[in-house]
Design an enzyme around this catalytic site. Structure first.
Site, PDB file in Angstrom:
ATOM      1  N   TYR A  64       0.854  -1.195   0.000  1.00  0.00           N
ATOM      2  CA  TYR A  64       0.000   0.000   0.000  1.00  0.00           C
ATOM      3  C   TYR A  64       0.877   1.227   0.000  1.00  0.00           C
ATOM      4  O   TYR A  64       1.909   1.258   0.697  1.00  0.00           O
ATOM      5  CB  TYR A  64      -0.895   0.017   1.249  1.00  0.00           C
ATOM      6  CG  TYR A  64      -2.336  -0.294   0.913  1.00  0.00           C
ATOM      7  CD1 TYR A  64      -3.007   0.462  -0.042  1.00  0.00           C
ATOM      8  CD2 TYR A  64      -3.016  -1.328   1.536  1.00  0.00           C
ATOM      9  CE1 TYR A  64      -4.330   0.181  -0.368  1.00  0.00           C
ATOM     10  CE2 TYR A  64      -4.333  -1.615   1.209  1.00  0.00           C
ATOM     11  CZ  TYR A  64      -4.984  -0.847   0.256  1.00  0.00           C
ATOM     12  OH  TYR A  64      -6.271  -1.123  -0.060  1.00  0.00           O
ATOM     13  N   GLU A  66      -0.586   4.831  -0.336  1.00  0.00           N
ATOM     14  CA  GLU A  66      -1.400   6.041  -0.542  1.00  0.00           C
ATOM     15  C   GLU A  66      -0.580   7.281  -0.205  1.00  0.00           C
ATOM     16  O   GLU A  66       0.282   7.251   0.666  1.00  0.00           O
ATOM     17  CB  GLU A  66      -2.662   5.965   0.322  1.00  0.00           C
ATOM     18  CG  GLU A  66      -3.604   4.898  -0.208  1.00  0.00           C
ATOM     19  CD  GLU A  66      -4.882   4.765   0.594  1.00  0.00           C
ATOM     20  OE1 GLU A  66      -5.103   5.556   1.500  1.00  0.00           O
ATOM     21  OE2 GLU A  66      -5.640   3.838   0.291  1.00  0.00           O
ATOM     22  N   ASP A 241      -7.133  15.138 -23.415  1.00  0.00           N
ATOM     23  CA  ASP A 241      -7.045  13.706 -23.126  1.00  0.00           C
ATOM     24  C   ASP A 241      -6.360  13.078 -24.340  1.00  0.00           C
ATOM     25  O   ASP A 241      -6.964  12.917 -25.396  1.00  0.00           O
ATOM     26  CB  ASP A 241      -8.463  13.165 -22.934  1.00  0.00           C
ATOM     27  CG  ASP A 241      -8.491  11.665 -22.672  1.00  0.00           C
ATOM     28  OD1 ASP A 241      -7.457  11.002 -22.910  1.00  0.00           O
ATOM     29  OD2 ASP A 241      -9.545  11.161 -22.263  1.00  0.00           O
ATOM     30  N   THR A 270      -3.881   7.453 -21.118  1.00  0.00           N
ATOM     31  CA  THR A 270      -3.646   6.083 -20.663  1.00  0.00           C
ATOM     32  C   THR A 270      -2.216   5.754 -21.072  1.00  0.00           C
ATOM     33  O   THR A 270      -1.596   6.482 -21.857  1.00  0.00           O
ATOM     34  CB  THR A 270      -4.601   5.069 -21.325  1.00  0.00           C
ATOM     35  OG1 THR A 270      -4.557   5.262 -22.741  1.00  0.00           O
ATOM     36  CG2 THR A 270      -6.019   5.246 -20.848  1.00  0.00           C
ATOM     37  N   LYS A 273      -2.092   2.335 -24.773  1.00  0.00           N
ATOM     38  CA  LYS A 273      -2.552   2.337 -26.170  1.00  0.00           C
ATOM     39  C   LYS A 273      -1.334   2.534 -27.069  1.00  0.00           C
ATOM     40  O   LYS A 273      -0.432   1.702 -27.056  1.00  0.00           O
ATOM     41  CB  LYS A 273      -3.618   3.409 -26.363  1.00  0.00           C
ATOM     42  CG  LYS A 273      -4.879   3.144 -25.523  1.00  0.00           C
ATOM     43  CD  LYS A 273      -5.981   4.130 -25.836  1.00  0.00           C
ATOM     44  CE  LYS A 273      -7.261   3.809 -25.113  1.00  0.00           C
ATOM     45  NZ  LYS A 273      -7.371   4.396 -23.778  1.00  0.00           N
ATOM     46  N   ARG A 279      -1.389  -1.355 -18.620  1.00  0.00           N
ATOM     47  CA  ARG A 279      -2.704  -0.710 -18.512  1.00  0.00           C
ATOM     48  C   ARG A 279      -2.642   0.280 -17.366  1.00  0.00           C
ATOM     49  O   ARG A 279      -2.269  -0.076 -16.250  1.00  0.00           O
ATOM     50  CB  ARG A 279      -3.785  -1.745 -18.222  1.00  0.00           C
ATOM     51  CG  ARG A 279      -3.952  -2.765 -19.292  1.00  0.00           C
ATOM     52  CD  ARG A 279      -5.257  -3.486 -19.102  1.00  0.00           C
ATOM     53  NE  ARG A 279      -6.330  -2.634 -19.551  1.00  0.00           N
ATOM     54  CZ  ARG A 279      -6.731  -2.554 -20.821  1.00  0.00           C
ATOM     55  NH1 ARG A 279      -6.151  -3.281 -21.746  1.00  0.00           N
ATOM     56  NH2 ARG A 279      -7.715  -1.757 -21.162  1.00  0.00           N
TER      57      ARG A 279
HETATM   58  N1  DSN Z   1     -11.781   1.863 -24.486  1.00  0.00           N
HETATM   59  C1  DSN Z   1     -10.931   2.834 -25.099  1.00  0.00           C
HETATM   60  C2  DSN Z   1     -11.002   2.778 -26.574  1.00  0.00           C
HETATM   61  O1  DSN Z   1     -11.162   1.701 -27.100  1.00  0.00           O
HETATM   62  O2  DSN Z   1     -10.858   3.795 -27.232  1.00  0.00           O
HETATM   63  C3  DSN Z   1     -11.184   4.216 -24.643  1.00  0.00           C
HETATM   64  O3  DSN Z   1     -11.700   4.243 -23.372  1.00  0.00           O
END
Ligand code: DSN
Length: 478
Positions: A64, A66, A241, A270, A273, A279
């Site tokens: 943990y 925090e 974003d 994120t 991607k 993730r």
């Molecule tokens: N789930 C993601 C996507 O496929 O674009 C975005 O949240």
């Protein structure tokens, strides 16, 4: 012959798991086999490196932590501090950001942290000030009422869902849509492109607290300099974003007006991607918002995931290497080759092409809904996802679009020649699929007819296309 380190590591891990619950070990092995065999065109997916994957499977998971580096609510966080500080340093260097917060567990979490930071920075409220100095117990019932009303009535202007915006930018199925009074800007119906004059007009009329840019299905670059000017003209905080295109920013494909970091007050992303990490999520900002962003846990987030922060540090270190820039360029070259291949075969594309990592097909020209097309392609070994197109007559469930993207296949090494072959496979499946009917004879938006022999043939061809480009070539599970 001795095994290489990656094979030894993954084989040993599976052996240890198998001794406890063999079905989990089997599922993990099956997932690798499935990923190896399918033509993965989901624009938001990728393949993290073995080093990134391995950084997640260890003792950090048990800790943990925090709080933030050096200011924890738990003792014994010195090693977590090391990896969190490293991940943040790599992120700052990679993106040229003053501050990086690497704890968010996902993109939604990163956006919630950003919303909190903006509200805390911008909303003038005595009750909020009390809450911020940790006098929550001193808040009266009237304070709470005022706080809810003030925080809940703020305005957000973001890209509409059907134009490619994201659920977390103020839409009803997400908490952001309940928290904010939201209005959206769309795209020009003739070109499919963002019309900045219309965005400016909407901003002037609506006067949002937050102007959001960023998308999950818009196949073009966004001019963040212009968007910042629009935000400034109405006193809005400009948030980007960049979850989908973070890898293109990291790889310096999106620079100048198209790099959000120098233009936005706050940037979220994120990490899994196009950035090709584990993730998770991340927030970048200037010094003004840094203190509020760092309150993300426990204000908004559950305890940070130190094993994932370790993996973020590894992936961000990888993204700082020169070969990542080459990878990012190839993502776009491949997306453009795929788009050209489809256009040549008569497929209708939203905006007529792409200048990022994704292509949005309007499959109504094939007489199909997105749902029918998605399933027919899946039957044929091609993994995509359905997506609304602007002003979609079929709504967000059935849709009229298919979104495809190249980050994953580019990681495998496929290039422009394979993209043309991929376009041919997609076109063949879509042109040979017919819309189906319900049992009462009415047209169905879900049922479709595709000759199983053709689906099988295309699956084999898709698989052949991948044979020269093995996934995780160094990983042999035996
Ligand atoms: N789930 C993601 C996507 O496929 O674009 C975005 O949240």
């Amino acid at each position: 012959m001795s095994l290489n380190a990656e094979s030894t590591a993954f084989r040993s891990a599976l052996e240890v798991i198998r001794a406890v619950e063999p079905r989990v070990a089997d599922a993990i092995g099956a997932e690798l086999a499935d990923q190896r065999e399918s033509l993965k065109l989901i624009a938001s997916e990728n393949y993290a490196s073995p080093a990134t994957l391995l950084a997640m499977g260890n003792w950090f998971s048990d800790k943990y932590a925090e709080g933030t580096v050096g200011r924890r609510f738990y003792a014994g966080c010195q090693n977590v501090d090391t990896v969190e500080a490293l991940a943040a340093e790599h992120a700052r260097e990679l993106f040229g950001a003053a501050h990086a917060y690497v704890q968010p567990h996902s993109g939604i979490d990163a956006n919630l942290v950003a919303f909190w930071a903006i509200l805390a920075d911008r909303v003038e409220s005595p009750a909020l000030k009390k809450a911020q100095v940790r006098q929550v117990n001193d808040l009266t019932e009237a304070d709470w009422f005022a706080l809810r009303r003030e925080l809940g009535n703020q305005r957000m202007l973001g890209m509409s869902l059907d134009a490619g915006g994201h659920l977390t930018h103020g839409f009803r199925p997400n908490i952001s849509g309940k928290m904010f009074d939201q209005r959206s800007y769309g795209t020009d119906p003739a070109t499919g492109l963002i019309d900045y004059d219309r965005v400016a007009e909407a901003a002037r009329e609506f006067k949002p607290l937050i102007l959001v840019a960023g998308y999950s299905a818009y196949p073009r670059k966004v001019n963040f300099r212009i968007m910042r000017e629009i935000a400034d003209s109405v006193g809005a905080t400009f948030m980007v974003d960049m979850a989908h295109f973070a890898g293109l920013v990291a790889g310096k494909v999106f620079t100048g007006d198209f790099d959000p970091v120098p233009h936005a007050h706050i940037v979220t992303t994120t990490t899994h991607k196009s950035l090709r990490g584990p993730r998770g999520g991340m927030v970048l900002c200037g010094p003004e918002l840094a203190d509020q962003v760092d309150r993300g846990c426990p204000m908004v987030l559950g305890g940070p995931l130190p094993h994932v922060m370790a993996a973020k540090a590894v992936a961000l270190a990888e993204a700082r290497r020169p070969d990542f820039a080459d990878y990012a360029e190839r993502i776009v070259d491949n997306a453009q080759a795929l788009a050209e291949g489809l256009l040549r075969r008569g497929t209708k594309l939203v905006t007529g092409g792409t200048d990022n990592h994704l292509v949005l097909l309007d499959v109504s020209g094939y007489g199909l809904t997105g749902r029918q097309a998605e399933q027919a392609l899946l039957d044929s070994g091609i993994v995509t996802n359905r997506n609304a197109v602007p002003q979609d007559p079929n709504g967000a469930w059935y849709t009229s679009g298919i979104r495809i993207g190249t980050p994953a296949l580019t990681t495998r090494g496929l290039g422009v020649a394979e993209m043309d072959a991929t376009a041919e496979l997609i076109h063949t499946v879509l042109s040979q699929t017919q819309s189906g009917s319900n049992p009462d004879g009415t047209p169905s938006k879900a049922k479709y007819v595709l000759d199983p022999a053709l689906a099988d043939k295309i699956s084999k061809q898709a698989n052949e296309l991948l044979t020269g480009f093995p996934l995780y070539p160094a990983v042999d599970l035996g």
